[in-house]
Design a protein around this motif. Structure first.
Motif, PDB file in Angstrom:
ATOM      1  N   GLN A  55       0.816  -1.215   0.000  1.00  0.00           N
ATOM      2  CA  GLN A  55       0.000   0.000   0.000  1.00  0.00           C
ATOM      3  C   GLN A  55       0.848   1.263   0.000  1.00  0.00           C
ATOM      4  OE1 GLN A  55      -2.715   0.192   3.292  1.00  0.00           O
ATOM      5  NE2 GLN A  55      -3.786   1.987   2.505  1.00  0.00           N
ATOM      6  N   ASN A  56       1.987   1.218   0.708  1.00  0.00           N
ATOM      7  CA  ASN A  56       2.835   2.404   0.820  1.00  0.00           C
ATOM      8  C   ASN A  56       4.247   1.977   1.238  1.00  0.00           C
ATOM      9  OD1 ASN A  56       2.565   1.827   3.610  1.00  0.00           O
ATOM     10  ND2 ASN A  56       0.764   3.167   3.723  1.00  0.00           N
ATOM     11  N   LYS A  57       5.125   2.962   1.437  1.00  0.00           N
ATOM     12  CA  LYS A  57       6.502   2.656   1.802  1.00  0.00           C
ATOM     13  C   LYS A  57       6.577   1.970   3.160  1.00  0.00           C
ATOM     14  CE  LYS A  57       9.690   5.662   3.296  1.00  0.00           C
ATOM     15  NZ  LYS A  57      10.697   6.775   3.328  1.00  0.00           N
ATOM     16  N   GLU A  58       5.728   2.402   4.086  1.00  0.00           N
ATOM     17  CA  GLU A  58       5.741   1.809   5.419  1.00  0.00           C
ATOM     18  C   GLU A  58       5.421   0.321   5.382  1.00  0.00           C
ATOM     19  OE1 GLU A  58       4.509   4.756   4.763  1.00  0.00           O
ATOM     20  OE2 GLU A  58       5.882   6.011   5.956  1.00  0.00           O
ATOM     21  N   ALA A  59       4.558  -0.078   4.453  1.00  0.00           N
ATOM     22  CA  ALA A  59       4.229  -1.507   4.321  1.00  0.00           C
ATOM     23  C   ALA A  59       5.440  -2.303   3.855  1.00  0.00           C
ATOM     24  CB  ALA A  59       3.064  -1.694   3.347  1.00  0.00           C
ATOM     25  N   ILE A  60       6.245  -1.705   2.998  1.00  0.00           N
ATOM     26  CA  ILE A  60       7.484  -2.362   2.564  1.00  0.00           C
ATOM     27  C   ILE A  60       8.476  -2.412   3.722  1.00  0.00           C
ATOM     28  CG2 ILE A  60       9.436  -2.248   0.973  1.00  0.00           C
ATOM     29  CD1 ILE A  60       7.615  -0.955  -1.076  1.00  0.00           C
ATOM     30  N   VAL A  61       8.555  -1.322   4.492  1.00  0.00           N
ATOM     31  CA  VAL A  61       9.434  -1.306   5.668  1.00  0.00           C
ATOM     32  C   VAL A  61       9.015  -2.404   6.647  1.00  0.00           C
ATOM     33  CG1 VAL A  61      10.149   0.021   7.687  1.00  0.00           C
ATOM     34  CG2 VAL A  61      10.001   1.137   5.458  1.00  0.00           C
TER      35      VAL A  61
END
Length: 221
Positions: A55-61
């Motif tokens: 969904q966003n960068k935080e989800a990848i993090v």
């Protein structure tokens, strides 16, 4: 393999490729300024494709932190497996050495520091980082409880956790020292860390048996 299982496998493969790319980006450029388009470029996928999986960068993090957590648990599990004929002193040295080597891994070092730094300014990353730390602490407490030979299993859960947090603080501090002092002799640092953490390990094990520091190391004067 069923069509449904094959589909899940392909999705998981694409997710892993994206996380791989994110990990490379963080190692090279840090996390704070990292954009999804940078990860897309590194992974060879379009920005739209990334949104199909995260969904966003935080989800990848979060996926990256989960990967690091699994790696730590795998290391902790492997180093506490008994070796036939091994003395207690040999076991402690092996376990401490393996833990120090895991923290000195050059590729993991920059990623961990970047994530921790981002957690200071990004509430969502702080939440992700904190949850991972909680999972690791709970795992280590259970590991010590189930196998008294792998560490200081006595005392309350809070005391075992405090002991583990102090050891991790030593190791995280070592990581920072190495990154920000590239001229340090890593072999000397490794040797000193193993030596000092071994002393702490012996002290924790002795303490839960009712011994004093003098019982373990002799008179201090």
């Amino acid at each position: 393999m069923s069509r449904e299982a094959a589909g899940r496998s392909i999705v998981e493969q694409h997710r892993e490729e994206i996380v791989d790319a994110a990990e490379r980006c963080v190692r090279e450029r840090g996390l704070h300024q990292l954009k999804l388009r940078d990860i897309a470029r590194e992974s060879g996928k379009s920005l739209g494709t990334l949104y199909n999986y995260f969904q966003n960068k935080e989800a990848i993090v979060e996926a990256l932190v989960e990967r690091q957590t699994e790696r730590f648990i795998a290391v902790a599990t492997s180093i506490t497996e008994p070796v036939p004929g091994e003395s207690q002193e040999e076991r402690i040295t092996r376990e401490v050495s393996s833990l120090v080597d895991a923290y000195m891994d050059a590729e993991a070092m920059r990623v961990s520091i970047s994530i921790a730094s981002e957690a200071l300014v990004n509430p969502r990353v702080f939440e992700i980082h904190n949850a991972a730390n909680r999972r690791i602490c709970d795992y280590v407490i259970n590991l010590f409880r189930s196998n008294s030979k792998c560490g200081p299993s006595g005392g309350t859960d809070e005391e075992v956790e405090a002991s583990f947090v102090i050891v991790r603080a030593f190791l995280e501090g070592m990581r920072g020292a190495i990154v920000f002092n590239p001229g340090l002799d890593r072999e000397i640092i490794r040797s000193f860390m193993i030596e000092r953490l071994t002393v702490l390990w012996h002290w924790d094990i002795a303490k839960v048996s009712g011994k004093t520091i003098q019982d373990v190391f002799g008179p201090l004067d």
